[in-house]
Design an enzyme around this catalytic site. Structure first.
Site, short mmCIF file in Angstrom:
data_model
loop_
_atom_site.label_atom_id
_atom_site.label_comp_id
_atom_site.label_asym_id
_atom_site.label_seq_id
_atom_site.Cartn_x
_atom_site.Cartn_y
_atom_site.Cartn_z
N TYR A 265 10.28 35.98 -31.74
CA TYR A 265 9.07 35.53 -32.43
C TYR A 265 7.96 35.20 -31.41
O TYR A 265 6.79 35.52 -31.61
CB TYR A 265 9.36 34.29 -33.26
CG TYR A 265 10.10 34.54 -34.55
CD1 TYR A 265 9.60 35.42 -35.52
CD2 TYR A 265 11.30 33.89 -34.84
CE1 TYR A 265 10.27 35.64 -36.71
CE2 TYR A 265 11.98 34.10 -36.03
CZ TYR A 265 11.46 34.98 -36.96
OH TYR A 265 12.13 35.20 -38.15
N LYS B 210 -3.33 41.86 -32.27
CA LYS B 210 -2.72 42.26 -33.54
C LYS B 210 -3.09 41.28 -34.65
O LYS B 210 -3.51 41.69 -35.75
CB LYS B 210 -1.20 42.33 -33.40
CG LYS B 210 -0.50 42.70 -34.71
CD LYS B 210 1.00 42.88 -34.54
CE LYS B 210 1.72 41.56 -34.44
NZ LYS B 210 3.19 41.72 -34.50
N TYR B 211 -2.97 39.99 -34.36
CA TYR B 211 -3.24 39.00 -35.41
C TYR B 211 -4.73 38.88 -35.72
O TYR B 211 -5.11 38.62 -36.86
CB TYR B 211 -2.62 37.65 -35.03
CG TYR B 211 -1.11 37.74 -35.04
CD1 TYR B 211 -0.42 37.98 -36.23
CD2 TYR B 211 -0.38 37.68 -33.86
CE1 TYR B 211 0.96 38.12 -36.24
CE2 TYR B 211 1.00 37.81 -33.86
CZ TYR B 211 1.66 38.04 -35.06
OH TYR B 211 3.02 38.19 -35.08
N MET C 143 12.55 39.11 -49.84
CA MET C 143 11.42 39.59 -50.63
C MET C 143 11.84 40.65 -51.65
O MET C 143 11.15 40.87 -52.65
CB MET C 143 10.33 40.16 -49.70
CG MET C 143 10.69 41.46 -49.03
SD MET C 143 9.41 42.04 -47.88
CE MET C 143 9.74 41.00 -46.46
N GLU D 28 4.11 42.10 -41.85
CA GLU D 28 4.15 42.75 -40.53
C GLU D 28 5.57 43.25 -40.28
O GLU D 28 6.28 42.78 -39.42
CB GLU D 28 3.67 41.81 -39.41
CG GLU D 28 4.37 40.47 -39.33
CD GLU D 28 4.02 39.72 -38.04
OE1 GLU D 28 3.69 40.37 -37.02
OE2 GLU D 28 4.08 38.49 -38.06
N GLU E 97 11.76 49.88 -39.22
CA GLU E 97 12.34 48.57 -39.52
C GLU E 97 12.36 48.32 -41.02
O GLU E 97 12.37 47.18 -41.49
CB GLU E 97 11.59 47.47 -38.75
CG GLU E 97 11.81 47.59 -37.24
CD GLU E 97 11.15 46.48 -36.43
OE1 GLU E 97 10.70 45.47 -37.03
OE2 GLU E 97 11.10 46.61 -35.19
#
Length: 617
Positions: free
Chosen positions: A306, A315-316, A399, A414, A423
């Site tokens: 993480y 990216k964020y 999810m 993400e 992934e």
């Protein structure tokens, strides 16, 4: 030989010097160390000792006594050049026989001295006997590296009287093929003079080879206004290219002058030319290192992973820009508050991005964070209580099975891997879209994988020599690896492979794919596998990419993925490369299969996911 440590590793260069038969080797080493050099390249035997080795009669003396240096000096500071006129591939039998005896004797002496590397010059195209002798030694386990010395450009390519042109890459390729691509074989390249520079595409091919050093004659240096030696811009450009693979440099004196100035200049050049950008800082130590792709659905990510993800501010920031545009486009009438669900929330960077947008736009947002990792939930609880003022609803569920109390206007995730879908982002988001309104937005909206043919003997050897005890060699070559590629040559531009779009309201969702791609090889080279990349559209015109031509500046989150081939394939200029590629799935797993169809047909790799798959549960 020399290695730098810490911050200096990539800024400084390691420089050796070639000295042919110094009168006093101990004194020579002391002198070059005072000048700032790190190692000496010199002959191990001495020309004063005539050696006719027919009928097995070896002379008692072949050169200097080993006692002139300590064993630690021989093993660290001396690259041993073998006698250059030895010709084991001579068509004259007695010359071939005597050369073989001389050569074997020198190889034995190099072993006795424990030098770290030996230097052998290739002077012609046919080197099969030389390769056989060395291959025997490599297979009997001798310890030193073998440096094959060749010019980057053969003089025949610009000589007005040459009857035919030679490409020294062909000489090298034949030689290392005979030796089964042994990882102890490396190249020492002689820099061409300024009048005959290397074409860019050939230079890129050399970057894909195990280049150990570049030889620079002192006559190639120009003199600046201060009377100091400098290299031309063209030569500097070549050296800058090689900095990416950390080669060493060997100064070859062929003019008079202060030898200390050349090494000082190369140190200066190393600092001048090396660009310490965001990516190079982030990836230091990861160059060409094989990593297994993540299994995020079945293995909880750990804190350090993480942490690595969260370092990528680019990216964020880009995700935040996409969320900003999506919320800005959400209608304001009737006081509606957009419902945003962050699925696969991790430790909360995307949740923070959503809250940042809420503050910036001064608009209320209802935020859910869905995360199945119980240890990441622990972090999220702390952030809800101490950073987010209880404005986020946490859901500790998968999810794909979670039943929310209301539907979302915006779904943010993400879940992308180095190949986009590797992934299981398609499977996860297909499951999660149950709680997205029919008018809702998915961020990302779409992603596309790309494939390009690759030459990397480094990666091939890493796979071949690092086999885990519980895997066969075939298993290792049927596994894709995430790699920060450095020592490689991309044979042709990437082509589009598979695309996925979200939400996907098709009645019957099918995430299996098949495509055949065809590439063209622009110069003779070696195919060792395929490199994979991806591009994603987050929302409207907001994109992220690791495609080499469109790579998001300063983004470090994803390295390319490599799909290997079990044996290197020799390609000629203009050859067609054809590959078939599948994304397949069963009830409990997803996997890739790939098959080379041209220039030769190979077996289908990883059938039924026997060596590598991504678990669904």
């Amino acid at each position: 030989m020399h290695e730098e440590s810490g911050d200096e590793k990539r800024k400084r260069v390691s420089v050796g010097i070639y000295v042919s038969c110094p009168p006093n080797i101990k004194g020579a080493i002391e002198t070059i160390f005072e000048y700032g050099y790190h190692f000496l390249v010199t002959q191990l035997t001495h020309p004063n000792y005539t050696r006719i080795l027919q009928k097995g009669k070896f002379p008692a003396s072949i050169g200097r006594t080993d006692r002139v240096l300590k064993s630690s000096e021989w093993s660290r500071l001396v690259v041993g050049e073998l006698t250059s006129h030895i010709d084991v591939d001579s068509e004259v039998e007695h010359i071939q026989e005597n050369s073989k005896n001389l050569f074997l004797q020198e190889l034995g002496f190099a072993t006795h001295l424990s030098v770290p590397a030996i230097l052998i010059s290739l002077t012609k195209s046919n080197n099969i006997q030389l390769a056989r002798i060395l291959n025997d030694k490599l297979n009997s386990g001798f310890s030193y590296s073998v440096w094959i010395n060749i010019p980057m450009i053969h003089p025949s390519r610009y000589s007005p009287i040459a009857e035919m042109e030679y490409d020294t890459w062909d000489w090298w390729n034949d030689f290392r093929t005979y030796c089964s691509y042994d990882k102890r074989l490396g190249i020492v390249l002689e820099l061409p003079d300024i009048k005959h520079n290397v074409p860019t595409y050939e230079l890129e091919r050399w970057i894909g080879e195990p280049v150990k050093a570049v030889v620079i004659p002192t006559s190639f240096f120009l003199t600046n206004q201060h009377g100091k030696p400098v290299l031309s811009r063209a030569h500097q450009d070549i050296i800058k290219k090689f900095m990416s693979i950390d080669v060493q440099y060997i100064i070859k004196p062929d003019t008079e002058g202060d030898l200390s100035m050349y090494v000082r200049y190369l140190h200066f050049l190393g600092k001048k030319l090396y660009v310490q950008d965001t990516m190079s800082e982030f990836v230091q130590g990861c160059e060409d290192f094989l990593q297994n792709p993540l299994q995020p659905l079945t293995e909880h990510l750990e804190t350090n992973i993480y942490e690595v993800f969260e370092k990528d501010q680019v990216k964020y920031d880009t995700y935040q820009n996409a969320v900003y545009k999506a919320i800005e486009a959400f209608p304001k009438e009737n006081g509606k508050v957009p419902v945003v669900m962050v699925v696969g929330a991790g430790r909360g960077p995307l949740v923070q991005a959503v809250l940042n947008v809420s503050y910036t736009l001064n608009r209320k947002v209802k935020v859910y964070a869905v995360e199945k990792n119980p240890y990441a939930i622990n972090t999220l609880i702390d952030r809800v209580n101490n950073e987010w003022n209880n404005k986020v609803t946490l859901i500790n569920e998968d999810m794909r099975t979670y039943e929310p109390p209301e539907k979302a206007d915006i779904l943010v995730s993400e879940l992308l891997g180095s190949f986009g879908d590797n992934e299981l982002s398609p499977e996860c988001l297909d499951g999660a879209q149950r709680f997205l309104k029919k008018t809702g937005i998915s961020i990302p909206y779409s992603y596309t994988s790309y494939l390009a043919p690759l030459q990397s003997i480094k990666i091939f050897n890493e796979i071949k020599t690092n086999r885990p005890i519980d895997k066969s060699l075939l298993n290792c070559f049927e596994t894709p690896y995430v790699v920060h590629l450095v020592n490689y040559y991309q044979i042709a531009p990437p082509q589009e492979l598979f695309s996925f779009t979200h939400p996907n309201w098709s009645e019957k969702i099918n995430n299996q794919r098949y495509k055949k791609l065809k590439f063209q090889c622009k110069q003779t080279c070696v195919l060792t596998g395929f490199a994979g990349f991806f591009e994603t559209v987050l929302f409207k015109d907001v994109n992220l990419s690791i495609h080499p031509d469109t790579h998001t500046p300063d983004m470090v989150s994803w390295f390319p993925i490599v799909f290997p081939l079990p044996e290197p394939i020799h390609l000629t200029e203009g050859a067609a490369i054809e590959v078939s590629f599948w994304r397949a799935e069963s009830e409990d797993k997803v996997w890739y299969e790939w098959c080379l169809e041209a220039p030769v047909k190979g077996g289908i790799m990883n059938p039924n996911g026997r060596s590598y798959f991504i678990k669904k549960h």
